[in-house]
Each structure stands twice: as C-alpha cells, then as structure tokens.
Write a protein that holds these residues in place. Structure first.
Motif, PDB file in Angstrom:
ATOM      1  N   GLU A 181     -43.368  17.776 -15.576  1.00 28.30           N
ATOM      2  CA  GLU A 181     -44.288  18.268 -16.601  1.00 28.30           C
ATOM      3  C   GLU A 181     -45.276  17.190 -17.026  1.00 28.30           C
ATOM      4  O   GLU A 181     -46.461  17.456 -17.249  1.00 28.30           O
ATOM      5  N   ILE A 182     -44.781  15.955 -17.139  1.00 26.27           N
ATOM      6  CA  ILE A 182     -45.643  14.845 -17.545  1.00 26.27           C
ATOM      7  C   ILE A 182     -46.652  14.522 -16.447  1.00 26.27           C
ATOM      8  O   ILE A 182     -47.832  14.276 -16.711  1.00 26.27           O
ATOM      9  N   ILE A 183     -46.195  14.533 -15.204  1.00 25.61           N
ATOM     10  CA  ILE A 183     -47.097  14.288 -14.080  1.00 25.61           C
ATOM     11  C   ILE A 183     -48.187  15.350 -14.033  1.00 25.61           C
ATOM     12  O   ILE A 183     -49.357  15.053 -13.759  1.00 25.61           O
ATOM     13  N   GLN A 184     -47.800  16.603 -14.312  1.00 25.10           N
ATOM     14  CA  GLN A 184     -48.771  17.685 -14.305  1.00 25.10           C
ATOM     15  C   GLN A 184     -49.847  17.475 -15.368  1.00 25.10           C
ATOM     16  O   GLN A 184     -51.035  17.711 -15.116  1.00 25.10           O
ATOM     17  N   ALA A 185     -49.454  17.011 -16.543  1.00 27.83           N
ATOM     18  CA  ALA A 185     -50.423  16.743 -17.609  1.00 27.83           C
ATOM     19  C   ALA A 185     -51.417  15.667 -17.184  1.00 27.83           C
ATOM     20  O   ALA A 185     -52.631  15.780 -17.453  1.00 27.83           O
ATOM     21  N   TYR A 186     -50.928  14.642 -16.508  1.00 27.40           N
ATOM     22  CA  TYR A 186     -51.821  13.580 -16.036  1.00 27.40           C
ATOM     23  C   TYR A 186     -52.749  14.089 -14.938  1.00 27.40           C
ATOM     24  O   TYR A 186     -53.952  13.781 -14.934  1.00 27.40           O
ATOM     25  N   LEU A 187     -52.221  14.878 -14.018  1.00 29.05           N
ATOM     26  CA  LEU A 187     -53.029  15.406 -12.925  1.00 29.05           C
ATOM     27  C   LEU A 187     -54.148  16.300 -13.447  1.00 29.05           C
ATOM     28  O   LEU A 187     -55.263  16.293 -12.901  1.00 29.05           O
ATOM     29  N   ILE A 188     -53.867  17.079 -14.484  1.00 28.16           N
ATOM     30  CA  ILE A 188     -54.901  17.932 -15.071  1.00 28.16           C
ATOM     31  C   ILE A 188     -56.060  17.083 -15.578  1.00 28.16           C
ATOM     32  O   ILE A 188     -57.232  17.433 -15.421  1.00 28.16           O
ATOM     33  N   TRP A 189     -55.749  15.920 -16.190  1.00 22.84           N
ATOM     34  CA  TRP A 189     -56.816  15.029 -16.656  1.00 22.84           C
ATOM     35  C   TRP A 189     -57.626  14.487 -15.486  1.00 22.84           C
ATOM     36  O   TRP A 189     -58.849  14.374 -15.567  1.00 22.84           O
ATOM     37  N   THR A 190     -56.961  14.154 -14.366  1.00 24.57           N
ATOM     38  CA  THR A 190     -57.667  13.584 -13.215  1.00 24.57           C
ATOM     39  C   THR A 190     -58.596  14.587 -12.547  1.00 24.57           C
ATOM     40  O   THR A 190     -59.481  14.188 -11.796  1.00 24.57           O
ATOM     41  N   PHE A 191     -58.397  15.887 -12.789  1.00 28.19           N
ATOM     42  CA  PHE A 191     -59.295  16.887 -12.214  1.00 28.19           C
ATOM     43  C   PHE A 191     -60.700  16.802 -12.810  1.00 28.19           C
ATOM     44  O   PHE A 191     -61.658  17.253 -12.207  1.00 28.19           O
ATOM     45  N   GLY A 192     -60.807  16.232 -13.996  1.00 26.98           N
ATOM     46  CA  GLY A 192     -62.091  16.145 -14.673  1.00 26.98           C
ATOM     47  C   GLY A 192     -62.433  17.445 -15.377  1.00 26.98           C
ATOM     48  O   GLY A 192     -62.104  18.535 -14.895  1.00 26.98           O
ATOM     49  N   SER A 193     -63.091  17.338 -16.523  1.00 31.46           N
ATOM     50  CA  SER A 193     -63.478  18.526 -17.282  1.00 31.46           C
ATOM     51  C   SER A 193     -64.660  18.210 -18.178  1.00 31.46           C
ATOM     52  O   SER A 193     -64.710  17.153 -18.810  1.00 31.46           O
ATOM     53  N   LEU A 194     -65.618  19.132 -18.194  1.00 28.71           N
ATOM     54  CA  LEU A 194     -66.766  19.004 -19.093  1.00 28.71           C
ATOM     55  C   LEU A 194     -66.577  19.810 -20.369  1.00 28.71           C
ATOM     56  O   LEU A 194     -67.338  19.656 -21.319  1.00 28.71           O
ATOM     57  N   ALA A 195     -65.562  20.679 -20.364  1.00 33.34           N
ATOM     58  CA  ALA A 195     -65.384  21.610 -21.472  1.00 33.34           C
ATOM     59  C   ALA A 195     -64.568  21.030 -22.618  1.00 33.34           C
ATOM     60  O   ALA A 195     -64.513  21.635 -23.687  1.00 33.34           O
ATOM     61  N   GLY A 196     -63.930  19.895 -22.415  1.00 33.07           N
ATOM     62  CA  GLY A 196     -63.040  19.358 -23.440  1.00 33.07           C
ATOM     63  C   GLY A 196     -63.708  18.440 -24.436  1.00 33.07           C
ATOM     64  O   GLY A 196     -63.051  17.895 -25.317  1.00 33.07           O
ATOM     65  N   VAL A 197     -65.031  18.237 -24.306  1.00 29.93           N
ATOM     66  CA  VAL A 197     -65.742  17.306 -25.195  1.00 29.93           C
ATOM     67  C   VAL A 197     -66.257  18.069 -26.413  1.00 29.93           C
ATOM     68  O   VAL A 197     -67.046  19.010 -26.289  1.00 29.93           O
ATOM     69  N   SER A 198     -65.828  17.656 -27.592  1.00 30.18           N
ATOM     70  CA  SER A 198     -66.224  18.313 -28.839  1.00 30.18           C
ATOM     71  C   SER A 198     -67.514  17.691 -29.372  1.00 30.18           C
ATOM     72  O   SER A 198     -67.997  16.665 -28.880  1.00 30.18           O
ATOM     73  N   TRP A 199     -68.062  18.320 -30.421  1.00 29.12           N
ATOM     74  CA  TRP A 199     -69.262  17.770 -31.056  1.00 29.12           C
ATOM     75  C   TRP A 199     -68.987  16.374 -31.611  1.00 29.12           C
ATOM     76  O   TRP A 199     -69.838  15.484 -31.533  1.00 29.12           O
ATOM     77  N   GLU A 200     -67.824  16.180 -32.174  1.00 28.21           N
ATOM     78  CA  GLU A 200     -67.454  14.869 -32.723  1.00 28.21           C
ATOM     79  C   GLU A 200     -67.433  13.812 -31.625  1.00 28.21           C
ATOM     80  O   GLU A 200     -67.910  12.687 -31.822  1.00 28.21           O
ATOM     81  N   GLN A 201     -66.886  14.167 -30.464  1.00 23.01           N
ATOM     82  CA  GLN A 201     -66.829  13.225 -29.348  1.00 23.01           C
ATOM     83  C   GLN A 201     -68.210  12.986 -28.747  1.00 23.01           C
ATOM     84  O   GLN A 201     -68.519  11.883 -28.295  1.00 23.01           O
ATOM     85  N   LEU A 202     -69.059  14.030 -28.746  1.00 22.64           N
ATOM     86  CA  LEU A 202     -70.424  13.873 -28.241  1.00 22.64           C
ATOM     87  C   LEU A 202     -71.207  12.850 -29.058  1.00 22.64           C
ATOM     88  O   LEU A 202     -72.071  12.147 -28.525  1.00 22.64           O
ATOM     89  N   GLN A 203     -70.912  12.770 -30.358  1.00 25.54           N
ATOM     90  CA  GLN A 203     -71.596  11.799 -31.208  1.00 25.54           C
ATOM     91  C   GLN A 203     -71.260  10.366 -30.821  1.00 25.54           C
ATOM     92  O   GLN A 203     -72.015   9.442 -31.132  1.00 25.54           O
TER      93      GLN A 203
END
Length: 344
Positions: A181-203
């Motif tokens: 389960e932990i490996i899967q969580a890390y692999l999901i991050w390595t796939f890359g994502s543009l949708a996870g960036v919030s307005w706060e993080q964009l600042q």
C-alpha cells in the motif's frame, strides 16, 4: 534582418493565441464538459447557467490549466539551459539529480517511518511538497559545492548522474522494505499530476518558476557564448564559474519546484528545446527562450487534455502522455546525430 524579426514576432503572436485557445479548451473538457461561452463568462466574472460549473472551473480546472502552463514553460527553459551548459542534445532538466533528490525526499516521507517525516505526512499535500523541496535542496547544495571544485561541465554531468543513481538506489531499498500500500502511494506520486496543485500552492510555485525564467533571460547572452566553448567565453571576459552557478540555480528552481508540486514530469524539458530549434533553425537564446516557453505551454496543455480523455471518467498519468509525445522527438535527435557523425 527586419524579415527575420517579423517572422519571430509572427510566430510569437500565433503561439500566444494558441496557448490562450488551448487554455480555454483545457478548462472546458473533462469528466464534465462545460460550454466554451460559459468558461469565458466564468473567467470574466459573469454569472453562469449552472452554479456547479463555476465551482468546477474555479476550484479545479483553472488552477490545473495554470499549472500546465507553468510546468510546460518552466521545464522547457530548464531543459534548454542544461543542453546549452553541457552542450549535449540529450541533457534534460533532471540531469543534475534534482528530480531524484525530490523523489528521495518523498520516498523518505512515505516509506521511512521516521518520526520527523511522520509529522510532515500529517500535512497532506503540503507535507509531500516540503519533503520534495528538502530532497531537491540537499542535492542542489551538493551540486553547487561540487561545481566550485569541478572545472569542466562533463565531469559535473557525470557527478549529477551518479548522484541520481545513488538516490535512486536508496529509494529502491526503501521500496523493498515497504508494504504494498505504501509503495502504491509513492508510485502514484511518481506518475505526475497537474490536478493536485491548489490555489495556495500556486502562490508559491508561480514566483519560483518566474524567478528561474528571469535568471535564464538575464543570462541569454552568456548562454550563446557557452555554445562556442569555454575558451571562447573566457576570451570575451565572461566568468564561466559565475554563470554556470546561475544556470544551475535557475534549473534547480524550475525543475525542483515543479517536481515538488507536480511530481516528476518527463520528456517536456528534453524534447521542447529541439522542437524550438527545428522551427527557427537558430541557437540564439534570445529567440529560443521565449520560443520554448510558448511551445512548452502548448504541448503541456495538449498533453493535459489528452490525459483527461474528454467525455470519459478516466484520467491518465501525465507522465505517460508526455513520454508518448516526447520519446519520438528524442529518438529522432539520436538518429539525426548518428547520421551526421556517419556522414562526416
């Protein structure tokens, strides 16, 4: 000369218009298709037919589209800087091990079980960002220290690759001792994502990317002399060590921050500079830097639209799409270089 400048200007105008069109289309399409006129009304602050459309645009699709522009422009500039610094067409923004350092930080956060990292893990997405920043910053500090000692760029390139290999080995060890389960969580991050960036993080992400691009613009004349060799640059009185450090800092700001917030996004930084050179047939960085910003934005927006699979409920990993589009460009560069060497 006037014709050449007008040709560049015309390209910039067309490319800018294309960025705007794709930006609007990227907001429109997704699991819920929103009419284009409603997208425009939302952006200019007018009321929409459905209140839910406004929420979807404001909270999800607009920050995602802005992130795509930042990722495309930032990684493209970083790739151009690395290819110029190392005079290697296959050098990308992650050759200094920055991406690997960020990946190591995230791997330690998710898989180490350390108390400090567990505290960061409670912060959710911000914890992942902080861990990635710490990892990339540690590699940056090491590379900057070595850049003062190492005299030539080829040795620095080898050092960067070895640092990347070492951090990759540590990540592999952590994966070996972690649960599925932990490996899967890390692999999901390595796939890359543009949708996870919030307005706060964009600042936070936006000014960092702008600073990296600004450093590239400031160094454009020196970058042109790098292409002619270090001896030529020294003959013009240019401090190789100074501008090499500036280029490294700019690359680390761009690649490190984007990797921290979006995960590793492959091939954009490697392929886009070659597309820009093919379009203009020039190595002049005053032309290439704005060109890769626009082309990178266009390509990343297209990749994000493909990843969304308009009308479907499935979202593809952005890394998979960028690899499918970028790999043929890299292969063509390798074949062309091989053919040129054979003909000589």
């Amino acid at each position: 000369m006037t014709f050449i400048r007008s040709k560049y200007l015309m390209f910039y105008i067309i490319a800018s218009a294309l960025v705007i069109i794709l930006f609007l289309l990227d907001i429109r399409y997704g699991t819920v298709n929103i009419p284009l006129d409603q997208v425009v009304k939302s952006l200019i602050g007018q009321p929409l037919e459905k209140e839910s459309w406004g929420f979807i645009i404001t909270e999800f699709r607009l920050p995602k589209a802005l992130t795509a522009v930042l990722v495309g422009s930032g990684l493209s500039v970083a790739g151009l800087l690395m290819q110029t610094l190392f005079r290697n067409p296959l050098a990308g923004p992650f050759v200094l091990g920055i991406s690997n350092g960020a990946s190591l930080g995230v791997a330690l956060l998710i898989m180490s079980g350390n108390t400090l990292f567990n505290m960061l893990y409670q912060l959710g997405n911000w914890g992942i960002v902080i861990a990635a920043v710490l990892g990339s910053t540690a590699v940056l500090a090491m590379v900057l220290l070595l850049s003062v000692k190492v005299k030539d760029n080829v040795s620095l390139l080898i050092v960067g690759l070895m640092v990347g290999s070492a951090t990759g080995a540590v990540v592999s060890v952590l994966q070996f001792f972690s649960d599925a389960e932990i490996i899967q969580a890390y692999l999901i991050w390595t796939f890359g994502s543009l949708a996870g960036v919030s307005w706060e993080q964009l600042q936070v992400l936006t000014p960092i990317v702008f600073l990296g691009i600004l450093l590239a613009f400031i160094s454009q004349k020196q970058l042109n002399t790098f292409l002619l060799g270090e001896q030529y640059a020294r003959g013009l009185g240019i401090s190789i060590k100074k501008y090499r450090i500036i280029v490294i800092i700019a690359t680390c700001l761009l690649a490190g921050s984007i990797t921290a917030f979006c995960g590793p996004v492959a091939f954009i930084g490697l392929a886009i500079p070659h597309i820009a050179r093919a379009v203009f047939q020039t190595a002049n960085h005053s032309v290439l830097i704005p060109s890769v910003i626009l082309i990178g934005s266009v390509v990343t927006l297209i990749c994000d639209m493909i990843a969304q699979m308009p009308g479907e409920q499935t979202t593809l990993p952005i890394n998979a799409v960028t690899a499918l589009l970028g790999a043929p460009v890299v292969i063509s560069v390798v074949i062309r270089s091989r053919m040129m060497k054979t003909s000589i």
